[in-house]
Design a protein around this motif. Sequence first.
Motif, PDB file in Angstrom:
ATOM      1  N   ALA A 368      -0.655  12.777   2.198  1.00 63.39           N
ATOM      2  CA  ALA A 368      -0.990  13.072   3.594  1.00 63.39           C
ATOM      3  C   ALA A 368      -2.426  12.685   3.917  1.00 63.39           C
ATOM      4  N   SER A 369      -2.586  12.070   5.072  1.00 64.12           N
ATOM      5  CA  SER A 369      -3.906  11.780   5.595  1.00 64.12           C
ATOM      6  C   SER A 369      -4.387  12.992   6.391  1.00 64.12           C
ATOM      7  N   ARG A 370      -5.633  13.379   6.167  1.00 67.71           N
ATOM      8  CA  ARG A 370      -6.142  14.546   6.892  1.00 67.71           C
ATOM      9  C   ARG A 370      -6.147  14.304   8.394  1.00 67.71           C
ATOM     10  N   ARG A 371      -6.382  13.044   8.748  1.00 63.61           N
ATOM     11  CA  ARG A 371      -6.483  12.746  10.177  1.00 63.61           C
ATOM     12  C   ARG A 371      -5.111  12.558  10.809  1.00 63.61           C
ATOM     13  N   HIS A 372      -4.148  12.036  10.037  1.00 65.16           N
ATOM     14  CA  HIS A 372      -2.810  11.776  10.567  1.00 65.16           C
ATOM     15  C   HIS A 372      -1.763  12.359   9.596  1.00 65.16           C
ATOM     16  N   PRO A 373      -1.597  13.660   9.564  1.00 64.09           N
ATOM     17  CA  PRO A 373      -0.714  14.277   8.562  1.00 64.09           C
ATOM     18  C   PRO A 373       0.758  14.305   8.937  1.00 64.09           C
ATOM     19  N   ALA A 391      -1.654  12.348  14.565  1.00 71.94           N
ATOM     20  CA  ALA A 391      -2.591  13.450  14.368  1.00 71.94           C
ATOM     21  C   ALA A 391      -1.965  14.786  14.695  1.00 71.94           C
ATOM     22  N   GLN A 392      -0.990  14.800  15.595  1.00 72.58           N
ATOM     23  CA  GLN A 392      -0.319  16.034  15.995  1.00 72.58           C
ATOM     24  C   GLN A 392       1.188  15.837  15.893  1.00 72.58           C
ATOM     25  N   PRO A 393       1.938  16.914  15.631  1.00 72.05           N
ATOM     26  CA  PRO A 393       3.399  16.762  15.517  1.00 72.05           C
ATOM     27  C   PRO A 393       4.015  16.307  16.826  1.00 72.05           C
ATOM     28  N   ALA A 397      -0.395  10.280  20.900  1.00 69.99           N
ATOM     29  CA  ALA A 397      -1.713   9.985  21.437  1.00 69.99           C
ATOM     30  C   ALA A 397      -2.624   9.373  20.378  1.00 69.99           C
ATOM     31  N   ASP A 398      -2.419   9.729  19.115  1.00 69.91           N
ATOM     32  CA  ASP A 398      -3.249   9.218  18.022  1.00 69.91           C
ATOM     33  C   ASP A 398      -2.316   8.901  16.852  1.00 69.91           C
ATOM     34  N   VAL A 399      -1.936   7.630  16.722  1.00 69.10           N
ATOM     35  CA  VAL A 399      -0.945   7.209  15.727  1.00 69.10           C
ATOM     36  C   VAL A 399      -1.567   6.186  14.785  1.00 69.10           C
ATOM     37  N   ALA A 400      -1.227   6.293  13.521  1.00 68.98           N
ATOM     38  CA  ALA A 400      -1.702   5.351  12.519  1.00 68.98           C
ATOM     39  C   ALA A 400      -0.530   4.876  11.682  1.00 68.98           C
ATOM     40  N   VAL A 401      -0.661   3.663  11.182  1.00 68.76           N
ATOM     41  CA  VAL A 401       0.323   3.101  10.258  1.00 68.76           C
ATOM     42  C   VAL A 401      -0.322   3.038   8.875  1.00 68.76           C
ATOM     43  N   GLN A 402       0.386   3.560   7.891  1.00 68.63           N
ATOM     44  CA  GLN A 402      -0.166   3.662   6.542  1.00 68.63           C
ATOM     45  C   GLN A 402       0.753   2.969   5.549  1.00 68.63           C
ATOM     46  N   THR A 412      -2.797   2.237   0.278  1.00 67.25           N
ATOM     47  CA  THR A 412      -3.550   1.011   0.056  1.00 67.25           C
ATOM     48  C   THR A 412      -4.144   0.449   1.338  1.00 67.25           C
ATOM     49  N   ALA A 413      -3.619   0.858   2.465  1.00 71.16           N
ATOM     50  CA  ALA A 413      -4.155   0.378   3.735  1.00 71.16           C
ATOM     51  C   ALA A 413      -3.739   1.342   4.835  1.00 71.16           C
ATOM     52  N   SER A 414      -4.545   1.414   5.855  1.00 70.29           N
ATOM     53  CA  SER A 414      -4.232   2.272   6.992  1.00 70.29           C
ATOM     54  C   SER A 414      -4.810   1.627   8.239  1.00 70.29           C
ATOM     55  N   ARG A 415      -4.081   1.702   9.321  1.00 67.94           N
ATOM     56  CA  ARG A 415      -4.537   1.105  10.578  1.00 67.94           C
ATOM     57  C   ARG A 415      -4.191   2.046  11.719  1.00 67.94           C
ATOM     58  N   ARG A 416      -5.186   2.409  12.458  1.00 66.75           N
ATOM     59  CA  ARG A 416      -4.962   3.247  13.638  1.00 66.75           C
ATOM     60  C   ARG A 416      -4.580   2.349  14.801  1.00 66.75           C
ATOM     61  N   LEU A 417      -3.466   2.641  15.417  1.00 70.06           N
ATOM     62  CA  LEU A 417      -2.997   1.826  16.528  1.00 70.06           C
ATOM     63  C   LEU A 417      -3.783   2.155  17.787  1.00 70.06           C
ATOM     64  N   PRO A 418      -3.919   1.190  18.677  1.00 66.39           N
ATOM     65  CA  PRO A 418      -4.668   1.449  19.910  1.00 66.39           C
ATOM     66  C   PRO A 418      -4.073   2.638  20.667  1.00 66.39           C
ATOM     67  N   PRO A 419      -4.942   3.436  21.303  1.00 64.69           N
ATOM     68  CA  PRO A 419      -4.432   4.586  22.065  1.00 64.69           C
ATOM     69  C   PRO A 419      -3.396   4.163  23.098  1.00 64.69           C
ATOM     70  N   ALA A 420      -2.373   4.970  23.211  1.00 68.84           N
ATOM     71  CA  ALA A 420      -1.292   4.686  24.150  1.00 68.84           C
ATOM     72  C   ALA A 420      -1.031   5.938  24.975  1.00 68.84           C
ATOM     73  N   PRO A 421      -0.413   5.782  26.142  1.00 71.21           N
ATOM     74  CA  PRO A 421      -0.066   6.966  26.930  1.00 71.21           C
ATOM     75  C   PRO A 421       0.782   7.934  26.106  1.00 71.21           C
ATOM     76  N   GLU A 422       0.521   9.212  26.304  1.00 68.45           N
ATOM     77  CA  GLU A 422       1.241  10.237  25.551  1.00 68.45           C
ATOM     78  C   GLU A 422       2.736  10.164  25.852  1.00 68.45           C
TER      79      GLU A 422
END
Length: 589
Positions: A368-373, A391-393, A397-402, A412-422
Motif C-alpha cells: 500500500a502507498s501511504r498517499r494512495h492506499p 487517495a480516498q475510497p 479526485a487523486d488517482v495514481a497508477v502503480q 517499481t514505478a508510480s505515476r499520479r494521473l492528472p486531476p480529473a473531475p470527481e
Amino acid sequence: MDPLSPTNADNVVSAKAGIESIEYIDDLVREYLLFRGFDSTLQALERDLEQDRDYGFRADRMTKELLDMAQELRVHDLQEYWKYLSRRFFSRLSPKYQRTTKMFEKRLLRLFLVSAIQQNQRQAVRAFMGEHGQALGQQGGDWVPWLGLEYLAQPQTRSEFEAYFTDEWLASLRAALTDFLQTVFPAAAVPRILLFDRERREADALRRRLEIYERGEARVTARGPESGPVGLVEDHIGGASHSTAAAAADADDSASAAPVSRLADEEPTQQLRIFQQDVFLEHNAGIGLARFSPSAELIASYDDESVLKVWAPDPTSSAPALNNELDFVVCAMAWDQRHAHLLYMYDDAGVIHTLNTQSNLLSRHPVASRRHPWIHCMLPAASALLNVCSAQPESTADVAVQLWDPVASRATASRRLPPAPETHGVSASLNHNGNLAAVAFGSGRVHVLDTRSLESIATIDTAQRDLCAVSFSLDEDALMAVTETGALTQWSLRAGYPMLAESALDLGPAATVPPESRLDCDRVAFTPDRQSVVVAPQDYCLVFNVDSAAQTDRTRRHKGLVSVIDVAADRLLSASEDGTVRVAQYRRV
C-alpha cells in the motif's frame, strides 16, 4: 534481493522445471567460469555445491536426509536442519500454514523416538525427554503418552503407538513430506535466470492469441491499407513510421471524419451464440469477484462472507478445488498470465496475497502507498501488476497508477494521473500483451499508458459521462468505451483521436431498470476477439455485436442481480448476489 524470496511471485515455477533449470544453470556457470579462467571461483563453486543444504531443491533428497537423520538417531542434526529450513522457507509462508510445518516437525521427532526403540537405544529416548520432555508435556495433547515411552516394554503393541511402528506410516510420512516440500519450493520464487519455462508459456499464450486473431482476421483486414502499423499504438511500440506526407494525409482524414452510428454497413456473417448454460451453487452469500484463469479451466470466486473458492466448471477436470475462508477482505483479484496457478488478491489493508492454487499456499506482500492506499482495479500487465489506486475510497479526485513487481516484491514505478473531475468510478484495460493500459474515468477522460514505464502515450476526452468500461480494439488501432447507460463509442488512436462510431446498446426500457443495475466495470466485458461485448444490466447478461450494436444472444436469469461477469475465449460467466455462478459456452455461427 533474496534470490528465493517467496514474494518474487512472477518468477514462480513448478518444482520439476526448477530442478531442471538449476542443474542446467550450474553447468552453464561452470562453462562460463572455465571460459573466463576463473579457476579459483570454479573450485569454490564446486565446494559449495558439495555442501549444498538445499540439495538442488530436490524435495526427495531433502526428505531422505531428514528421515535418515531421524532413523540414525541424529536428533540434534535433525533439529538444526529443520530450523534452517524454517528460516529459509517455512517462515516466509502465510501464518495459516505454520501449523503444517509444526505437524511435520512433530512427526519427524516421533520417527526418531520410534527408531530409538526399534534399535534398542532407550538411552537416546531418555536423553531426548530429559532435554525436551518438560516443554513437550506443557504442550499437552497427544504428546503426553510419549513422555513414558522409554518405560514401556512393548510400546508397538499399545494402540496409541501401534501405527508409528508400521512401514505404512513411514511410507506415508515420506510421501507427505516430499509433497509438502515440493509445494514450498514453487511457492518461493526463483531468480530470473531459472525461468526457462517462460518461453514455453509465452509460446502457448501466443498460440492461443493467434487463434483469436485468425477468428478476427476478416474484421482486421477489412480496414484495407490502413491495417499496417501506422497507428499511435504501433508507433509507440516500435512499428514502422509514416512518411511526413502519409502522416499529413492521415490527419486530414481524421479531421474530416465524422462519427457514424455503425462502424460497418453490414452485420458480420458470424454472430456470437450461446449453446450451453450451466448454473453452479458454489456460495452461500453474494459473490463480489469472479475471474476465469488464463486457460479458463478454473474459476476463482469470492463472496461477501470472505470465502474464496477456486474450482473447475468442467466436472471431468482434474484440477484441484480450493475452499478457503479468508481472514481479510479482498478488494481486487487477478490471475498471473504467465504462471497460471498463481492468483493475486489485494485486500483492504493494502496487502497483496499470492495464492498458489496447486498447493493452496498463501504468501503476503505489503504494497500500500501511504498517499494512495485504496485500490480500484488490479491487472496483470506485461511483467508486473498494474494497480489503479486513489487517495480516498471510491474517489477519483487523486488517482495514481502503480506497477508492483512480484519478482522484487515492491512498487517499481508510480505515476499520479492528472486531476480529473470527481466521479464515482475508474476502470482499466490492457492490450493483448499487457504493454499498454487504458485507464478510464467516469468523467469520460481516458489515459493510455505504457505499462513498462508508465509513460503517458495519449489522453482522450470522450465527453462520455458515466464512462464505466474501456477496451482496445483487436487491431489496437482504436479504443471502445461503454457508459453506465449502454452508450457504446469507438475512438481512433491516431492523431486527433476522432470518434469512429457511436451507438446504443439496448438494455431494455429505462423505466424497468432500477438505478442499482446501471452498468459498471464489473458488469461489462469484451470477448477476446473484440467482436462482441457482454453486459449485465439486471439478473441476466446480454450479448451485443460491437460494430452493429445488435443483440445476438442473452443468458438465462439468476434469482438475484448479476454482480460480476468475465469472458474467456469460448465461455462467459456471470456471478450473482444470490451466490450462484452461471457458465455459458458460446461460439460464432
